[in-house]
Design a protein around this motif. Structure first.
Motif, PDB file in Angstrom:
ATOM      1  N   CYS A  16       3.489   5.213  -2.117  1.00  0.00           N
ATOM      2  CA  CYS A  16       2.832   3.910  -2.021  1.00  0.00           C
ATOM      3  C   CYS A  16       3.782   2.816  -2.498  1.00  0.00           C
ATOM      4  CB  CYS A  16       1.561   3.906  -2.870  1.00  0.00           C
ATOM      5  SG  CYS A  16       0.366   5.167  -2.374  1.00  0.00           S
ATOM      6  N   TYR A  18       3.479   0.228  -4.323  1.00  0.00           N
ATOM      7  CA  TYR A  18       3.355  -0.298  -5.686  1.00  0.00           C
ATOM      8  C   TYR A  18       3.725   0.721  -6.756  1.00  0.00           C
ATOM      9  CZ  TYR A  18      -0.961   2.339  -5.168  1.00  0.00           C
ATOM     10  OH  TYR A  18      -1.857   3.333  -4.910  1.00  0.00           O
ATOM     11  N   ILE A 125      -0.289  -2.012   1.157  1.00  0.00           N
ATOM     12  CA  ILE A 125       0.216  -1.355  -0.051  1.00  0.00           C
ATOM     13  C   ILE A 125       0.717   0.070   0.229  1.00  0.00           C
ATOM     14  CG2 ILE A 125      -1.228  -2.751  -1.571  1.00  0.00           C
ATOM     15  CD1 ILE A 125      -3.154  -0.410  -1.846  1.00  0.00           C
ATOM     16  N   LEU A 157      -3.611  -7.707  -5.399  1.00  0.00           N
ATOM     17  CA  LEU A 157      -2.743  -7.170  -4.350  1.00  0.00           C
ATOM     18  C   LEU A 157      -2.182  -8.298  -3.487  1.00  0.00           C
ATOM     19  CD1 LEU A 157      -5.018  -4.187  -3.212  1.00  0.00           C
ATOM     20  CD2 LEU A 157      -3.058  -4.099  -4.772  1.00  0.00           C
ATOM     21  N   LEU A 185      -2.458  -5.273 -10.173  1.00  0.00           N
ATOM     22  CA  LEU A 185      -1.163  -4.818  -9.671  1.00  0.00           C
ATOM     23  C   LEU A 185      -0.051  -5.275 -10.599  1.00  0.00           C
ATOM     24  CD1 LEU A 185       0.644  -3.595  -7.422  1.00  0.00           C
ATOM     25  CD2 LEU A 185       0.667  -5.879  -6.382  1.00  0.00           C
TER      26      LEU A 185
END
Length: 363
Positions: A16, A18, A125, A157, A185
């Motif tokens: 992912c 992030y 994301i 996000l 985030l």
């Protein structure tokens, strides 16, 4: 002796955007070597009984049935009668066969990483499941008898609005789940977002989102029992409470952290090194003052707060003398002291980082 154990599963189907955790997309041969080292590491620990067991990642439910069972069996014998065994799950990989296997082994809590119920944001994301897939996996988990469920959501996000957060929460409430973990985030330097220079959410918007989350959760009967966690019917995460209440815990696996006899350690994050040479833990040297501050920092994340009497006994320090300036500044509006328990108000949770900086400055 520790009564909680965290096992880190560093494997994912994809990465992912992030994520800054220890993770890898690896072959079965690597996973088999990893399992062998996990077994050796378990044998090296003085485990006698466990109240909580937590499989985190990475993506624990990406393991095959055989590998998950091989990972689990050496730890199952230590589980106490009233145990909590949590497995983090990506909706992308939840199947009927997997849930049946979890049930047979004795897993009794699932933490499902949804992140958002909006497909456009999921794509932004780097998630590969859809909103429908997430909801279907939750309903399927219930059909297989998993009623102690937690959902992970994120806010702040890229491109996410306050209305988006409200819609995510409304969808969550409609599912009738009693535990929510919701995180803002954070852009990690070694994540894909970090490498691409993606910026964090505007501070003011993030604060508005947090206030809305608290307001809506309380309206639906949830306790804001930890800064990022909400629960109904006292369905708290027992495992995470062990961290927040200054308890020791075993950390097993590549990239895992633990605390034994009050000493923190971190295992190597290099999967090849772990498979070849084992955990190679780095021990974190802390003074009594530093350990005492860590205890305050974790306790003030929760509505239960800090047991000042127990803290003074454990660390041999005078809490009220050492932190008199901080208490004078924040007691009332941001911190409450009742029966020698210090805990944050809702306003205190909103500025907790600022409060903790002031505690740290008095060390």
């Amino acid at each position: 002796m520790a009564k909680s154990c965290y096992v880190h599963i560093p494997f994912c189907g994809s990465i992912c955007y992030y994520c800054g955790f220890c993770k890898s997309v690896s072959s079965n041969a690597v996973k088999e070597k990893w399992i062998d080292q996990i077994h050796k590491e378990i044998q090296s620990k003085p485990i006698s009984s466990l109240d909580t067991l937590y499989f985190g990642g990475g993506t624990p439910n990406i393991l095959s049935k055989e590998m998950f069972r091989a990972l689990s069996l050496p730890l199952m014998e230590f589980l106490d009668s009233d145990y909590e065994w949590t497995v983090e799950c990506n909706p992308e990989f939840i199947t009927e066969n997997q849930l049946q296997e979890f049930q047979q082994l004795g897993v009794n809590r699932l933490s499902i990483g949804v992140q958002t119920f909006q497909d456009s944001l999921l794509q932004k994301i780097g998630r590969h499941h859809s909103s429908k897939q997430a909801m279907d996996s939750i309903n399927l988990s219930r059909e297989f008898g998993f009623h102690n469920l937690s959902v992970d959501l994120m806010y702040g996000l890229p491109g996410q609005s306050l209305d988006d957060v409200i819609r995510d929460l409304e969808t969550f409430f409609s599912l009738g789940i009693d535990h929510l973990s919701i995180y803002s985030l954070q852009i990690e330097e070694n994540s894909i977002f970090g490498k691409k220079g993606i910026c964090s959410c505007d501070d003011e918007l993030e604060a508005d989102m947090f206030e809305q989350i608290v307001k809506m959760c309380k309206k639906h009967g949830f306790e804001h029992y930890e800064i990022s966690s909400f629960a109904r019917n006292q369905q708290y995460s027992k495992h995470n409470l062990s961290y927040w209440t200054d308890q020791d815990f075993y950390g097993i696996g590549c990239g895992a952290a633990g605390r034994e006899n009050g000493i923190l350690y971190e295992n190597t994050k290099d999967l090849v090194s772990y498979c070849d040479r084992g955990p190679m833990p780095s021990f974190i040297s802390e003074t009594i003052q530093e350990r005492a501050f860590d205890s305050i920092m974790m306790a003030l994340r929760t509505q239960f707060g800090l047991d000042v009497t127990a803290w003074q006994k454990r660390y041999g320090l005078d809490f009220f003398m050492q932190y008199k300036n901080v208490l004078k500044k924040y007691l009332g509006t941001y911190l409450c002291l009742e029966k020698n328990h210090l805990f944050p108000t809702e306003q205190g949770m909103e500025i907790l980082n600022t409060i903790l900086v002031d505690f740290l400055s008095e060390n």
